[in-house]
Structures are given as structure tokens and as C-alpha cells.
Write an enzyme that holds these catalytic residues in place. Structure first.
Site, PDB file in Angstrom:
ATOM      1  N   LYS A   1      -8.951 -27.427  49.178  1.00  0.00           N
ATOM      2  CA  LYS A   1      -8.986 -27.778  47.761  1.00  0.00           C
ATOM      3  C   LYS A   1      -7.589 -28.203  47.348  1.00  0.00           C
ATOM      4  O   LYS A   1      -6.611 -27.823  47.991  1.00  0.00           O
ATOM      5  CB  LYS A   1      -9.390 -26.560  46.923  1.00  0.00           C
ATOM      6  CG  LYS A   1      -9.961 -26.920  45.578  1.00  0.00           C
ATOM      7  CD  LYS A   1     -11.411 -27.352  45.696  1.00  0.00           C
ATOM      8  CE  LYS A   1     -12.004 -27.784  44.393  1.00  0.00           C
ATOM      9  NZ  LYS A   1     -13.468 -27.911  44.510  1.00  0.00           N
TER      10      LYS A   1
ATOM     11  N   ASP B   1     -13.287 -33.096  41.348  1.00  0.00           N
ATOM     12  CA  ASP B   1     -13.610 -31.779  40.780  1.00  0.00           C
ATOM     13  C   ASP B   1     -13.292 -31.931  39.291  1.00  0.00           C
ATOM     14  O   ASP B   1     -13.305 -33.059  38.769  1.00  0.00           O
ATOM     15  CB  ASP B   1     -12.765 -30.671  41.446  1.00  0.00           C
ATOM     16  CG  ASP B   1     -13.287 -29.264  41.131  1.00  0.00           C
ATOM     17  OD1 ASP B   1     -14.263 -28.841  41.755  1.00  0.00           O
ATOM     18  OD2 ASP B   1     -12.720 -28.585  40.250  1.00  0.00           O
TER      19      ASP B   1
HETATM   20  P1  NDP Z   1     -15.688 -32.297  34.743  1.00  0.00           P
HETATM   21  O1  NDP Z   1     -14.232 -32.464  34.552  1.00  0.00           O
HETATM   22  O2  NDP Z   1     -16.543 -33.489  34.876  1.00  0.00           O
HETATM   23  O3  NDP Z   1     -16.305 -31.410  33.568  1.00  0.00           O
HETATM   24  C1  NDP Z   1     -15.808 -30.128  33.305  1.00  0.00           C
HETATM   25  C2  NDP Z   1     -16.561 -29.546  32.123  1.00  0.00           C
HETATM   26  O4  NDP Z   1     -16.250 -28.168  32.013  1.00  0.00           O
HETATM   27  C3  NDP Z   1     -16.163 -30.173  30.808  1.00  0.00           C
HETATM   28  O5  NDP Z   1     -17.243 -30.130  29.922  1.00  0.00           O
HETATM   29  C4  NDP Z   1     -15.028 -29.255  30.347  1.00  0.00           C
HETATM   30  O6  NDP Z   1     -14.827 -29.247  28.948  1.00  0.00           O
HETATM   31  C5  NDP Z   1     -15.511 -27.896  30.818  1.00  0.00           C
HETATM   32  N1  NDP Z   1     -14.338 -27.067  31.139  1.00  0.00           N
HETATM   33  C6  NDP Z   1     -13.431 -27.263  32.114  1.00  0.00           C
HETATM   34  N2  NDP Z   1     -12.465 -26.347  32.109  1.00  0.00           N
HETATM   35  C7  NDP Z   1     -12.752 -25.548  31.079  1.00  0.00           C
HETATM   36  C8  NDP Z   1     -12.139 -24.398  30.558  1.00  0.00           C
HETATM   37  N3  NDP Z   1     -11.000 -23.892  31.081  1.00  0.00           N
HETATM   38  N4  NDP Z   1     -12.736 -23.809  29.490  1.00  0.00           N
HETATM   39  C9  NDP Z   1     -13.897 -24.330  28.971  1.00  0.00           C
HETATM   40  N5  NDP Z   1     -14.525 -25.411  29.437  1.00  0.00           N
HETATM   41  C10 NDP Z   1     -13.963 -26.019  30.465  1.00  0.00           C
HETATM   42  O7  NDP Z   1     -15.814 -31.341  36.030  1.00  0.00           O
HETATM   43  P2  NDP Z   1     -17.089 -31.103  36.967  1.00  0.00           P
HETATM   44  O8  NDP Z   1     -18.339 -31.209  36.190  1.00  0.00           O
HETATM   45  O9  NDP Z   1     -16.920 -31.922  38.175  1.00  0.00           O
HETATM   46  O10 NDP Z   1     -16.852 -29.578  37.411  1.00  0.00           O
HETATM   47  C11 NDP Z   1     -17.439 -28.480  36.720  1.00  0.00           C
HETATM   48  C12 NDP Z   1     -17.488 -27.275  37.638  1.00  0.00           C
HETATM   49  O11 NDP Z   1     -18.284 -27.589  38.793  1.00  0.00           O
HETATM   50  C13 NDP Z   1     -16.149 -26.805  38.188  1.00  0.00           C
HETATM   51  O12 NDP Z   1     -16.184 -25.404  38.351  1.00  0.00           O
HETATM   52  C14 NDP Z   1     -16.103 -27.441  39.572  1.00  0.00           C
HETATM   53  O13 NDP Z   1     -15.243 -26.743  40.456  1.00  0.00           O
HETATM   54  C15 NDP Z   1     -17.552 -27.316  39.981  1.00  0.00           C
HETATM   55  N6  NDP Z   1     -18.019 -28.208  41.043  1.00  0.00           N
HETATM   56  C16 NDP Z   1     -17.864 -29.558  40.942  1.00  0.00           C
HETATM   57  C17 NDP Z   1     -18.345 -30.386  41.945  1.00  0.00           C
HETATM   58  C18 NDP Z   1     -18.303 -31.874  41.842  1.00  0.00           C
HETATM   59  O14 NDP Z   1     -18.862 -32.533  42.719  1.00  0.00           O
HETATM   60  N7  NDP Z   1     -17.708 -32.456  40.827  1.00  0.00           N
HETATM   61  C19 NDP Z   1     -18.946 -29.826  43.158  1.00  0.00           C
HETATM   62  C20 NDP Z   1     -19.132 -28.402  43.110  1.00  0.00           C
HETATM   63  C21 NDP Z   1     -18.658 -27.635  42.101  1.00  0.00           C
HETATM   64  P3  NDP Z   1     -13.531 -29.959  28.333  1.00  0.00           P
HETATM   65  O15 NDP Z   1     -13.811 -31.435  28.416  1.00  0.00           O
HETATM   66  O16 NDP Z   1     -13.471 -29.456  26.939  1.00  0.00           O
HETATM   67  O17 NDP Z   1     -12.372 -29.538  29.165  1.00  0.00           O
HETATM   68  O1  2IT Z   2     -16.357 -27.697  44.645  1.00  0.00           O
HETATM   69  C1  2IT Z   2     -16.817 -28.650  45.301  1.00  0.00           C
HETATM   70  O2  2IT Z   2     -17.643 -28.460  46.201  1.00  0.00           O
HETATM   71  C2  2IT Z   2     -16.368 -29.998  44.981  1.00  0.00           C
HETATM   72  N1  2IT Z   2     -15.600 -30.174  44.037  1.00  0.00           N
HETATM   73  C3  2IT Z   2     -16.828 -31.174  45.804  1.00  0.00           C
HETATM   74  C4  2IT Z   2     -16.042 -31.283  47.070  1.00  0.00           C
HETATM   75  C5  2IT Z   2     -16.300 -32.515  47.894  1.00  0.00           C
HETATM   76  O3  2IT Z   2     -15.539 -32.700  48.855  1.00  0.00           O
HETATM   77  O4  2IT Z   2     -17.223 -33.275  47.627  1.00  0.00           O
END
Ligand code: NDP
Ligand code: 2IT
Length: 446
Positions: free
Chosen positions: A127, A167
Site C-alpha cells: 500500500k 484508493d
Molecule cells: P474515494 O476517495 O472515492 O471516496 C472516499 C469516500 O469516503 C468519500 O465519500 C469520502 O468523503 C469518505 N471519506 C474518506 N475519508 C473520510 C474520513 N476520514 N471521514 C469521513 N469520510 C471519509 O475512495 P474509495 O471509495 O476508493 O475508498 C473508500 C474505502 O474503500 C477506503 O477504505 C478504501 O481503502 C476502500 N477500498 C477501496 C478500493 C478501491 O478499489 N478503490 C478497494 C478496496 C477497498 P469526503 O469526500 O468528504 O472525504
Molecule cells: O484496498 C484495496 O484493495 C484497493 N485499494 C485496491 C488495490 C488494487 O491494487 O486494486
């Protein structure tokens, strides 16, 4: 509870990584599942597999300097923690958020090892990211930051070495700027160095949707074991980013009604069910806050600074960030009749919250299993890049659905094998750990 025999190992992890509370939390969660494993597999203790897996193979910290639109100079910190490469090249996302620090990157990298192992695909765990805050930055500023970030990172990554993706705060736009800079520095069109690319320049269809879709597929599998479906269920989805949006879309397609979503400013309560097209327009196209969605949609409530988990629901999907769902929130959900929780985010439920769900006997899908569809589809993108091929949406989505069903089955069977039927936390931790530990033993003392 950590088994007595493993207490000393956990104490040593805390001593070696002082103050890294998220990393402690993530290792504790895995160690709590491993007591039975060491009893059954004495070879793991002989090879000291637990302390070895808890120590990253390599940790890189670097300076990122960049200029804003007014000529001001900014200094951020960049990270890449290459945790484990026993199963394949390091693989895992990059997070740009002001809260990013070494503890957060290490907890995410640690969980990524087991998540990636559960997919059954050849990917190690890593990561990275930066404490850069993209909020309010112009497109040019984002580009300059991404270019500066990659100017250091490029020497550490490669299709056979380490393959980052998105992420929080990193999506297709940021991957594009980083891929462009990598190509420019190396003079190589090495598609497989990053995943989550645009589909016109080496990206895979379904990767963008995959984490949210996969979480819903996992949820549907859990419900199936209890004779339930998503049809007619009221759902809460926290966040409104990549994972949340696509989870909402798939839940809606499968007949559920998503009655609330959120961002860090507030909660939208939409009793008729979220209008996915409008939410996409507001969040993805215009990059605005969810309060704007509430303004444009009649009959919708907006709770500034509000708490999503107090809204009654059948199913909850935390899809925002770590520790967003406390023990108290978990108790509220259970009291309101929630029957299932699937974690789209990484470690969104506190340790106390997880215990509440497990004690209540509801279906609880931990992130490292439930949200593995994103990284699994990244591995499918790598596969397409390696063969210079591109698959159709439907074919790729069917592969994703199959992978999620297999992960669910692996977790279910492993939990049963270790005397904890229905406990997907134990199932995911043990199945992921066992695959990595066995590979590491096969590869000798590494
Ligand atoms: P995005 O940046 O697209 O969206 C994040 C969302 O979460 C936004 O709505 C944001 O609100 C909110 N958020 C983030 N940080 C905070 C915080 N500290 N407090 C409150 N709200 C928060 O990210 P993703 O959708 O890609 O990721 C969301 C989660 O999913 C994370 O935990 C990530 O690690 C996990 N994840 C992502 C993957 C991927 O493929 N993208 C794969 C697997 C897991 P705001 O805009 O107000 O900050
Ligand atoms: O938390 C996760 O699994 C991710 N942010 C996606 C990682 C990836 O390599 O697609």
C-alpha cells in the site's frame, strides 16, 4: 482475544512499531484468529511465520514537492510499504488524504496481503500514498502533484515488481497522470505497472465498478446461506466515493433500496432510494458534496455532521474509511434489526464493533474478504495487459462474481474447519494467512 501463546508476539509488534495504532489494530485482528492455526500447524511456529508476516519486506518514505497554481511551494510525504511478495508482485492501492501516515499505510498493506491471497490470484501485498489533500485543488495542481509523486515512485514499481492502483483520493484521473509520468521517465509503455487505468489506454472494463459490485456479490452470498436475498432490503451505504457509488448501483440493480449515503460533511437520507444517476452526476462529473444531491432531489433529507448508522436498515455497508463504525454504532444497528454488514472500506468497523456483530450472530463480511473484488479485478487487468487483450464488460463481471463466490466459500469452509461456523472474520484471516505462510515456507528463508 489473542491466544496466550501469541501474546508475546503481539507485544513485540507493539514494541517495534510504537504509536502505530491502526497497524496494531489490524495485526491484533489477524492474531486473534490464529491461535487455532498454530495449534494445527506446528511448522508455522517453527518457521516463525507470524512475526515474519508482520514485518514489511520494504518501507519507502519520500519527499514530494510541488507547486500550486499561484506559485506557492508545497511539501508532502510519500509512502510505499511493500509488505509481502510471496504470492506475486507487490499489489495494492495509493491513498491521497491528509490523514495518511505510516501507521495507516502499514495497516492497509498488512490487510492487503491476506485479501490478495484470498482472491487466489498471483499478487503480493502493498500500500502507499501521501498526506496530500486533493480537496479544492485544481486539475493542474493534481497533475503536478501526481507527476512529482511518480518521479520518485517510478524507481520502485514495475509490472513484475510492484503494481499500485487507486484508493481514497486516487481514481482514474490520478492513475492517468501517474501513468503518463512513468511512461515519460522510463520510455516504456508498460501497461501492467498500474491498474485502474482508463479503458482507452490499457484499463480493464469493470475495474472501476469492481470493489462496490464485489462487496454486494459477497453480501448476497452471505444472505444466501441464511435463505435471504437483497430484494426489498433497506440499505445504508456510508461514503459516496468510488466504492460507495458502485455498491449503491449494484444494490439497486439487485432489488434493494439504498436509503442513505454520506461524505465527511454529512448524511443524505433518501427514503425512496438513492437516484444513482443523479448521485454520479453530482459526485463523479461535477465533483461536489452529497449536500448538493439532497438539494437537487425532492423528498430527501440532509443531516449536516450527522450519523448514518442511526437510520434504521436491514443491511449496512460501510464504504468510507477506517474506524467509521464504532461499538455503539454496531449496537444501534443490531437493535434496529440490521441482519447483515459487508465492509466495502478497509477496517471500517472498530474491534469493539466487530465483536458486537459477531456476538449478535448477524452476517458480517470483513473488508479483506468483502472488498477483495477491486484488487481481484486489478489482477484481471494485469492479465489482460500481459496478453495485450481486453475482455467485455459482461465476461469480466462474470469473472468477478465467480471470484467473490469463491472467496465467500473459502471463508465459510475455513471458519467451519476451525470450529467457528458463520464467522467470516476467522475464515478470512485463517485462509489468507495459511496461503501466504505456506508459500513463504516453500520459497525458503525470505
Ligand atoms: P474515494 O476517495 O472515492 O471516496 C472516499 C469516500 O469516503 C468519500 O465519500 C469520502 O468523503 C469518505 N471519506 C474518506 N475519508 C473520510 C474520513 N476520514 N471521514 C469521513 N469520510 C471519509 O475512495 P474509495 O471509495 O476508493 O475508498 C473508500 C474505502 O474503500 C477506503 O477504505 C478504501 O481503502 C476502500 N477500498 C477501496 C478500493 C478501491 O478499489 N478503490 C478497494 C478496496 C477497498 P469526503 O469526500 O468528504 O472525504
Ligand atoms: O484496498 C484495496 O484493495 C484497493 N485499494 C485496491 C488495490 C488494487 O491494487 O486494486
Amino acid at each position: 482475544m489473542i491466544d496466550e501463546k501469541l501474546e508475546a508476539i503481539y507485544a513485540e509488534i507493539v514494541r517495534l512499531n510504537p504509536g502505530e495504532v491502526e497497524f496494531h489494530q489490524a495485526t491484533r485482528d489477524v492474531l486473534e484468529s490464529l491461535g487455532l492455526v498454530v495449534a494445527k500447524h506446528p511448522e508455522f511456529a517453527r518457521h516463525r511465520m507470524i512475526p515474519r508476516i508482520c514485518e514489511p519486506e520494504r518501507q519507502i518514505i519520500f519527499r514530494v514537492t510541488w507547486q500550486d497554481d499561484h506559485g506557492g511551494v508545497h511539501i508532502n510525504r510519500g509512502y510505499r510499504v511493500e509488505f509481502n511478495s510471496a504470492l506475486g508482485p507487490y499489489k495494492g492501492g495509493l491513498r491521497f488524504h491528509p490523514s495518511v501516515n505510516l501507521s495507516i499505510v502499514k495497516f492497509l498493506g498488512f490487510e492487503q496481503i491476506f485479501k490478495n491471497a484470498l482472491t487466489g490470484l498471483p499478487i503480493g501485498g502493498a500500500k502507499g500514498g501521501s498526506n496530500f489533500d486533493p480537496k479544492g485543488r485544481s486539475d493542474d495542481e493534481i497533475m503536478r502533484f501526481c507527476q512529482s509523486f511518480m518521479t520518485e515512485l517510478y524507481r520502485h514499481v514495475g509490472e513484475y515488481t510492484d503494481v499500485p492502483a487507486g484508493d481514497i483520493g486516487v481514481g482514474r484521473r490520478e492513475i492517468g497522470y501517474m501513468f503518463g509520468q512513468y511512461k515519460r521517465i522510463t520510455n516504456r509503455y508498460e501497461s501492467g505497472v498500474l491498474t485502474g487505468k482508463g479503458v482507452d489506454w490499457g484499463g480493464a472494463l469493470v475495474r472501476e465498478e469492481a470493489t462496490g459490485y464485489g462487496t454486494v456479490f459477497f453480501l448476497a452470498e452471505m444472505l444466501k446461506t441464511r435463505g435471504e436475498t437483497l430484494d426489498g432490503k433497506d440499505c445504508l451505504v456510508s461514503g459516496s466515493g468510488n466504492v460507495a457509488l458502485n455498491a449503491i448501483e449494484k444494490l439497486t440493480q439487485m432489488g434493494a433500496r439504498v436509503v442513505a449515503c454520506s461524505d465527511s460533511d454529512g448524511v443524505v437520507h433518501d427514503p425512496d432510494g438513492i437516484d444513482v444517476a443523479l448521485l454520479r452526476q453530482v459526485k463523479e462529473v461535477e465533483r461536489l458534496r452529497v449536500s448538493e444531491y439532497a438539494q437537487r432531489r425532492p423528498g430527501t433529507g440532509y443531516i449536516r455532521g450527522g450519523q448514518i448508522w442511526s437510520i434504521p436498515c436491514d443491511v449496512a455497508l460501510p464504504c468510507a474509511t477506517q474506524n467509521e463504525l464504532s461499538g455503539k454504532d454496531a449496537a444501534t444497528l443490531v437493535a434496529n434489526g440490521c441482519i447483515a454488514v459487508a465492509e466495502g472500506a478497509n477496517m471500517p468497523t472498530t474491534g469493539e464493533g466487530v465483536r458486537v456483530f459477531l456476538d449478535a450472530g448477524i452476517a458480517f463480511g470483513p473488508g479483506k474478504a468483502a472488498n477483495a473484488g477491486g484488487v481481484a479485478t486489478s489482477a484481471l487487468e494485469m492479465q489482460q495487459n500481459a496478453s495485450r487483450d481486453s475482455w467485455t464488460f459482461d465476461y469480466t463481471e462474470s469473472r468477478l462474481a465467480r471470484i467473490m463466490a469463491d472467496i465467500h466459500e473459502t471463508c465459510r469452509q475455513t471458519a467451519e474447519e476451525f470450529g467457528a461456523p458463520g464467522n467470516y472474520v476467522v475464515g478470512a484471516n485463517i485462509a489468507g494467512f495459511r496461503r501466504v505462510a505456506r508459500a513463504m515456507i516453500d520459497l525458503g528463508l525470505i
